[in-house]
Design a protein around this motif. Structure first.
Motif, PDB file in Angstrom:
ATOM      1  N   GLU A   1      14.089 -23.740  -0.325  1.00 29.08           N
ATOM      2  CA  GLU A   1      15.623 -24.384  -0.155  1.00 29.08           C
ATOM      3  C   GLU A   1      15.793 -24.595   1.413  1.00 29.08           C
ATOM      4  O   GLU A   1      16.483 -23.878   1.946  1.00 29.08           O
ATOM      5  N   ASP A   2      15.158 -25.247   2.063  1.00 34.20           N
ATOM      6  CA  ASP A   2      15.271 -25.481   3.318  1.00 34.20           C
ATOM      7  C   ASP A   2      16.617 -26.151   3.795  1.00 34.20           C
ATOM      8  O   ASP A   2      17.065 -25.666   4.953  1.00 34.20           O
ATOM      9  N   ALA A   3      17.248 -26.820   2.784  1.00 34.98           N
ATOM     10  CA  ALA A   3      18.631 -27.473   3.497  1.00 34.98           C
ATOM     11  C   ALA A   3      19.656 -26.071   3.299  1.00 34.98           C
ATOM     12  O   ALA A   3      20.426 -26.106   3.992  1.00 34.98           O
ATOM     13  N   ARG A   4      19.289 -25.213   2.467  1.00 39.51           N
ATOM     14  CA  ARG A   4      20.335 -24.283   2.205  1.00 39.51           C
ATOM     15  C   ARG A   4      20.032 -23.085   3.475  1.00 39.51           C
ATOM     16  O   ARG A   4      21.194 -22.899   4.017  1.00 39.51           O
ATOM     17  N   TRP A   5      18.797 -23.096   3.873  1.00 38.14           N
ATOM     18  CA  TRP A   5      18.766 -22.195   5.004  1.00 38.14           C
ATOM     19  C   TRP A   5      19.418 -22.934   6.281  1.00 38.14           C
ATOM     20  O   TRP A   5      20.176 -22.258   7.166  1.00 38.14           O
ATOM     21  N   ARG A   6      19.092 -23.992   6.541  1.00 34.87           N
ATOM     22  CA  ARG A   6      19.880 -24.857   7.532  1.00 34.87           C
ATOM     23  C   ARG A   6      21.215 -25.003   7.578  1.00 34.87           C
ATOM     24  O   ARG A   6      22.043 -24.517   8.706  1.00 34.87           O
ATOM     25  N   THR A   7      21.812 -24.736   6.425  1.00 31.34           N
ATOM     26  CA  THR A   7      23.442 -24.428   6.341  1.00 31.34           C
ATOM     27  C   THR A   7      23.729 -23.151   6.932  1.00 31.34           C
ATOM     28  O   THR A   7      24.657 -23.133   7.552  1.00 31.34           O
ATOM     29  N   VAL A   8      22.995 -22.088   6.539  1.00 33.51           N
ATOM     30  CA  VAL A   8      23.382 -20.959   6.794  1.00 33.51           C
ATOM     31  C   VAL A   8      22.870 -20.607   8.392  1.00 33.51           C
ATOM     32  O   VAL A   8      23.734 -19.834   8.986  1.00 33.51           O
ATOM     33  N   ALA A   9      22.145 -21.360   8.829  1.00 31.21           N
ATOM     34  CA  ALA A   9      21.765 -21.102  10.247  1.00 31.21           C
ATOM     35  C   ALA A   9      22.343 -22.217  11.129  1.00 31.21           C
ATOM     36  O   ALA A   9      22.262 -22.274  12.352  1.00 31.21           O
ATOM     37  N   GLU A  10      23.372 -22.849  10.751  1.00 29.50           N
ATOM     38  CA  GLU A  10      23.859 -24.077  11.359  1.00 29.50           C
ATOM     39  C   GLU A  10      24.945 -23.386  12.538  1.00 29.50           C
ATOM     40  O   GLU A  10      25.509 -22.303  12.296  1.00 29.50           O
ATOM     41  N   GLY A  11      24.632 -23.983  13.824  1.00 28.35           N
ATOM     42  CA  GLY A  11      25.442 -23.160  14.881  1.00 28.35           C
ATOM     43  C   GLY A  11      24.688 -22.278  15.561  1.00 28.35           C
ATOM     44  O   GLY A  11      24.941 -21.726  16.565  1.00 28.35           O
TER      45      GLY A  11
ATOM     46  N   GLU B   1       0.754  -1.226   0.044  1.00 34.60           N
ATOM     47  CA  GLU B   1      -0.015   0.057   0.112  1.00 34.60           C
ATOM     48  C   GLU B   1       0.989   1.331   0.120  1.00 34.60           C
ATOM     49  O   GLU B   1       0.771   2.292  -0.673  1.00 34.60           O
ATOM     50  N   ARG B   2       1.892   1.297   0.807  1.00 32.43           N
ATOM     51  CA  ARG B   2       2.794   2.225   1.004  1.00 32.43           C
ATOM     52  C   ARG B   2       3.662   2.567  -0.476  1.00 32.43           C
ATOM     53  O   ARG B   2       3.987   3.575  -0.784  1.00 32.43           O
ATOM     54  N   LEU B   3       4.034   1.553  -0.960  1.00 34.72           N
ATOM     55  CA  LEU B   3       5.109   1.522  -2.076  1.00 34.72           C
ATOM     56  C   LEU B   3       4.340   1.827  -3.470  1.00 34.72           C
ATOM     57  O   LEU B   3       4.828   2.621  -4.329  1.00 34.72           O
ATOM     58  N   ARG B   4       3.142   1.266  -3.687  1.00 34.69           N
ATOM     59  CA  ARG B   4       2.566   1.303  -4.847  1.00 34.69           C
ATOM     60  C   ARG B   4       2.092   2.718  -5.665  1.00 34.69           C
ATOM     61  O   ARG B   4       2.142   3.080  -6.615  1.00 34.69           O
ATOM     62  N   ALA B   5       2.273   3.592  -4.606  1.00 38.06           N
ATOM     63  CA  ALA B   5       1.599   5.356  -5.317  1.00 38.06           C
ATOM     64  C   ALA B   5       2.996   5.512  -5.849  1.00 38.06           C
ATOM     65  O   ALA B   5       2.757   6.393  -6.786  1.00 38.06           O
ATOM     66  N   GLU B   6       4.101   5.251  -5.534  1.00 37.65           N
ATOM     67  CA  GLU B   6       5.534   5.682  -6.030  1.00 37.65           C
ATOM     68  C   GLU B   6       6.140   4.720  -7.007  1.00 37.65           C
ATOM     69  O   GLU B   6       6.863   5.118  -7.851  1.00 37.65           O
ATOM     70  N   PHE B   7       5.948   3.421  -6.838  1.00 34.28           N
ATOM     71  CA  PHE B   7       6.733   2.628  -7.618  1.00 34.28           C
ATOM     72  C   PHE B   7       5.825   1.676  -8.239  1.00 34.28           C
ATOM     73  O   PHE B   7       4.712   1.111  -8.061  1.00 34.28           O
ATOM     74  N   GLU B   8       6.387   0.989  -9.479  1.00 33.75           N
ATOM     75  CA  GLU B   8       5.811  -0.056 -10.068  1.00 33.75           C
ATOM     76  C   GLU B   8       6.382  -1.395  -9.284  1.00 33.75           C
ATOM     77  O   GLU B   8       7.775  -1.727  -9.455  1.00 33.75           O
ATOM     78  N   VAL B   9       5.684  -2.145  -8.461  1.00 31.77           N
ATOM     79  CA  VAL B   9       6.096  -3.047  -7.470  1.00 31.77           C
ATOM     80  C   VAL B   9       5.837  -4.503  -8.141  1.00 31.77           C
ATOM     81  O   VAL B   9       4.754  -4.636  -8.393  1.00 31.77           O
ATOM     82  N   VAL B  10       6.882  -5.296  -7.956  1.00 38.63           N
ATOM     83  CA  VAL B  10       6.942  -6.674  -8.156  1.00 38.63           C
ATOM     84  C   VAL B  10       7.138  -7.446  -6.771  1.00 38.63           C
ATOM     85  O   VAL B  10       8.117  -6.810  -6.360  1.00 38.63           O
ATOM     86  N   LEU B  11       6.282  -8.419  -6.649  1.00 39.61           N
ATOM     87  CA  LEU B  11       6.494  -9.054  -5.343  1.00 39.61           C
ATOM     88  C   LEU B  11       7.709 -10.264  -5.406  1.00 39.61           C
ATOM     89  O   LEU B  11       7.433 -10.769  -6.664  1.00 39.61           O
ATOM     90  N   PHE B  12       8.329 -10.716  -4.579  1.00 35.55           N
ATOM     91  CA  PHE B  12       9.109 -11.727  -4.907  1.00 35.55           C
ATOM     92  C   PHE B  12       9.087 -12.725  -3.209  1.00 35.55           C
ATOM     93  O   PHE B  12       9.516 -12.213  -2.468  1.00 35.55           O
ATOM     94  N   TRP B  13       8.585 -13.739  -3.629  1.00 33.50           N
ATOM     95  CA  TRP B  13       8.726 -14.713  -2.445  1.00 33.50           C
ATOM     96  C   TRP B  13       9.743 -15.601  -2.385  1.00 33.50           C
ATOM     97  O   TRP B  13      10.215 -16.429  -3.374  1.00 33.50           O
ATOM     98  N   TYR B  14      10.401 -15.626  -1.290  1.00 34.38           N
ATOM     99  CA  TYR B  14      11.463 -16.547  -1.078  1.00 34.38           C
ATOM    100  C   TYR B  14      11.786 -16.696   0.448  1.00 34.38           C
ATOM    101  O   TYR B  14      12.396 -15.684   1.270  1.00 34.38           O
ATOM    102  N   ASN B  15      11.309 -17.750   0.888  1.00 27.56           N
ATOM    103  CA  ASN B  15      11.503 -18.012   2.706  1.00 27.56           C
ATOM    104  C   ASN B  15      11.739 -19.506   2.687  1.00 27.56           C
ATOM    105  O   ASN B  15      11.073 -20.214   3.276  1.00 27.56           O
ATOM    106  N   PRO B  16      12.967 -19.578   2.758  1.00 25.15           N
ATOM    107  CA  PRO B  16      13.347 -21.198   3.100  1.00 25.15           C
ATOM    108  C   PRO B  16      13.469 -21.349   4.524  1.00 25.15           C
ATOM    109  O   PRO B  16      13.686 -22.509   5.077  1.00 25.15           O
ATOM    110  N   ASN B  17      13.200 -20.230   5.331  1.00 24.60           N
ATOM    111  CA  ASN B  17      13.435 -20.473   6.815  1.00 24.60           C
ATOM    112  C   ASN B  17      12.250 -21.041   7.498  1.00 24.60           C
ATOM    113  O   ASN B  17      12.316 -21.283   8.470  1.00 24.60           O
ATOM    114  N   LEU B  18      11.069 -21.312   6.701  1.00 25.77           N
ATOM    115  CA  LEU B  18       9.897 -21.735   7.271  1.00 25.77           C
ATOM    116  C   LEU B  18      10.044 -23.347   7.861  1.00 25.77           C
ATOM    117  O   LEU B  18      10.756 -24.198   7.066  1.00 25.77           O
TER     118      LEU B  18
END
Ligand code: SF4
Length: 189
Positions: free
Chosen positions: A72-82, A25-42
């Motif tokens: 890419e849950d395996a990728r997320w687990r790698t960056v969150a390792e430890g 809502e805040r952005l679209r008055a000023e920009f042409e917005v494209v949404l991008f979904w990427y959430n391997p953390n779930l």
């Protein structure tokens, strides 16, 4: 007749449909917005697909394009390792932000979009400065600039609650990863 000036294209990384509402809502008055979904953390595929389905439904209602990254849950687990014992807001979140924003930056580059921001800063536990530091690291070497907007400001979080109710969106009560779900359950006790 003067030509209408084309608006700048911006990629908005979305963590979930409810947070997208007030940000878009805040952005679209000023920009042409494209949404991008990427959430391997779930936590798991079911939670991922449930939130993604809501993001698709919301994007369609709002009349905006949604691009989708993989789970890419395996990728997320790698960056969150430890870092799984870190509290929410700690170093695991920094790594999580970096991964999601790196992949979002690559998606922006592939689309020829030079500007990126994220719904993450709508979250009360996600300070703009932490997200901005992660974005600077994540976007190193990419021809994509991070737009540092603090969406929780100006009542952004409350507005997202209101819009989520209006759109009838599923609103989860934990950030996304397994430790954040456990923290949430402990706070409830
Ligand atoms: S609490 Fe949220 S931001 Fe932090 S690591 Fe988990 S999913 Fe990522």
């Amino acid at each position: 007749m003067p030509q209408e000036q084309a608006r700048v294209r911006l990629l908005l990384h979305v963590c979930c449909a409810p947070c997208s509402t007030a940000c878009l809502e805040r952005l679209r008055a000023e920009f042409e917005v494209v949404l991008f979904w990427y959430n391997p953390n779930l936590t798991d595929r079911d939670e991922h697909d449930r939130r993604l389905a809501e993001a698709r439904r919301y994007a369609q209602s709002a009349g905006v394009e949604l691009l989708e990254g993989p789970f890419e849950d395996a990728r997320w687990r790698t960056v969150a390792e430890g870092l799984m014992a870190e509290p929410e807001g700690g170093r695991r979140c920094d790594a999580c932000f970096r991964l999601r924003l790196r992949v979002a930056g690559e998606a922006a580059e592939a689309q020829g979009i030079g500007l990126l921001t994220t719904t993450l800063t709508l979250g009360p536990r996600k300070p703009l400065v932490k997200v901005a530091v992660a974005a600077a690291q994540a976007l190193a070497g990419l021809p994509v600039e991070y737009l540092p907007l603090d969406f929780k400001k100006q009542g952004g979080f409350d507005r997202s609650l209101q819009l989520s109710r209006e759109y009838g969106l599923y609103r989860q009560d934990f950030c996304g990863c397994e430790p954040s779900r456990r923290e949430r359950e402990e706070r409830r006790r």
